[in-house]
Design an enzyme around this catalytic site. Structure first.
Site, PDB file in Angstrom:
ATOM      1  N   TYR A  41       0.818  -1.215   0.000  1.00 31.75           N
ATOM      2  CA  TYR A  41       0.000   0.000   0.000  1.00 31.75           C
ATOM      3  C   TYR A  41       0.849   1.261   0.000  1.00 31.75           C
ATOM      4  CZ  TYR A  41       0.562   1.182   5.000  1.00 31.75           C
ATOM      5  OH  TYR A  41       1.054   1.561   6.225  1.00 31.75           O
ATOM      6  N   ARG A  60       7.398   3.634  -5.145  1.00 33.04           N
ATOM      7  CA  ARG A  60       7.570   2.804  -3.932  1.00 33.04           C
ATOM      8  C   ARG A  60       6.565   1.654  -3.914  1.00 33.04           C
ATOM      9  NH1 ARG A  60       7.703   5.707   1.826  1.00 33.04           N
ATOM     10  NH2 ARG A  60       5.475   5.856   1.426  1.00 33.04           N
ATOM     11  N   LYS A 163       6.441  -1.533   1.927  1.00 33.61           N
ATOM     12  CA  LYS A 163       5.236  -1.026   2.606  1.00 33.61           C
ATOM     13  C   LYS A 163       4.120  -2.037   2.341  1.00 33.61           C
ATOM     14  CE  LYS A 163       3.060   3.492   3.306  1.00 33.61           C
ATOM     15  NZ  LYS A 163       3.180   3.586   4.748  1.00 33.61           N
ATOM     16  N   GLU A 196      12.958   3.742  13.476  1.00 31.65           N
ATOM     17  CA  GLU A 196      11.946   4.750  13.125  1.00 31.65           C
ATOM     18  C   GLU A 196      10.821   4.658  14.144  1.00 31.65           C
ATOM     19  OE1 GLU A 196      10.191   3.824   9.271  1.00 31.65           O
ATOM     20  OE2 GLU A 196      10.291   1.678   9.670  1.00 31.65           O
TER      21      GLU A 196
END
Ligand SMILES: Cc1ncc(COP(=O)(O)O)c(C=O)c1O
Length: 301
Positions: A41, A60, A163, A196
């Site tokens: 996604y 991406r 992702k 992160e």
């Protein structure tokens, strides 16, 4: 009647190119995205009616899909066309100026079983909704993060630079942070270095140095992160990608996180302890101002 739908009346969903009202936007329980998180996604948002850095997000998306062996069934042009149509339709529902766009591609439905060849074909969902406003106090005062025991998945397991719909370890991390009353969690890698937060990249300022962990640390290569590295270097700021420990994070002069929807968000507390004097720092503010300028310029072109 079981509650299968979530009806946010100001949202719309494009399902394989068909615009669907939110109450009808449902997915098969046999969809692999639902069963296994077997999906990829992207999230972007509009500025001035235009999806921001859409090509970078689609790049991406393709990178994520390729990484999980998924050959996307739609062309980039088709996905852009569906986004345009959806945006036009959602604008007619609300007077919001800004929209959130989430593009999800699942490996589709099929007989239950892990083997991806059981899929009958991919599904493409695009969710459109007004962009939720971020509490202005977060920018003024900063947010608090806690370092969690839940580590980011090692690159050799499920590379965080993909992702995918498989965010359960991040869900566990933010859950732990929320239990402590914090805004979000900081996730470490298996070596104990900072990676992160659960849905944003993290940065520290040490003197005049601006540091963010390298992608090799095991994190998502954020599009905001990439833009900010470039903007910083163009402005002759000392930006580098380097590993750092949670101790260095806690003793930094400034900390901030970045993501498409939050831009540059100051962090003023880690594990309940103030960062420096507990106020957003000057370099964080400067970078946010530069980023806003970049957004303005990009929207003109
Ligand atoms: C795990 C993770 N890291 C970082 C980011 C920030 O990425 P971007 O700047 O592309 O929004 C996201 C975005 O959702 C994310 O999910």
């Amino acid at each position: 009647m079981p509650n299968l739908s979530f009806a946010n009346q100001s949202s719309l969903v494009s399902i394989n190119g068909v615009i669907t009202p939110p109450e009808e936007a449902t997915v098969s329980v046999f969809d692999r995205g639902f069963l296994y998180g077997d999906s990829v996604y992207e999230v972007t948002l509009t500025y001035d009616d235009t999806p921001f850095l859409l090509d970078a997000h689609l790049d991406r998306l393709w990178h994520s899909a390729t990484s999980i062996g998924m050959d996307i069934n739609w062309s980039r042009e088709k996905i852009k066309e569906y986004i345009d149509t959806g945006l036009k339709e959602v604008r007619a529902l609300t007077d919001s100026k800004r929209y959130y766009i989430r593009v999800i591609i699942t490996r589709g439905a099929g007989e239950i079983g892990l083997d991806p060849t059981l899929s009958n074909g991919q599904n493409l969902f695009i969710i459109f909704k007004p962009l939720p406003e971020i509490n202005p106090a977060y920018y003024k005062d900063g947010v608090d993060l806690v370092v969690t025991d839940v580590i980011r998945n090692p690159k050799m397991a499920m590379d965080p630079n993909v992702k995918s719909g498989n965010y359960l370890n991040n869900v566990m991390a933010i859950r732990a942070a929320k239990e402590k009353g914090a805004y979000d969690a900081v996730m470490l890698n298996e070596k104990g270095f900072v990676t992160e937060s659960t849905s944003a990249n993290i940065w520290i300022v040490l003197g005049d140095k601006i540091i963010t962990p390298p992608i090799e640390a095991g994190l998502l290569g954020g599009i905001t992160r990439k833009s900010l590295i470039r903007i910083g270097l163009e402005n002759e700021l000392k930006i580098k990608e380097q590993n750092f420990s949670p101790e260095t994070l806690s003793s930094a002069d400034e900390v901030f996180i970045t993501s498409s929807t939050r831009e540059v968000l100051p962090v003023t507390k880690i594990n309940g302890e103030l960062i420096a004097n507990g106020a957003p720092g000057p370099i964080t503010k400067k970078l946010h101002a530069l980023y806003k300028e970049f957004v303005k310029e990009s929207c003109k072109s």
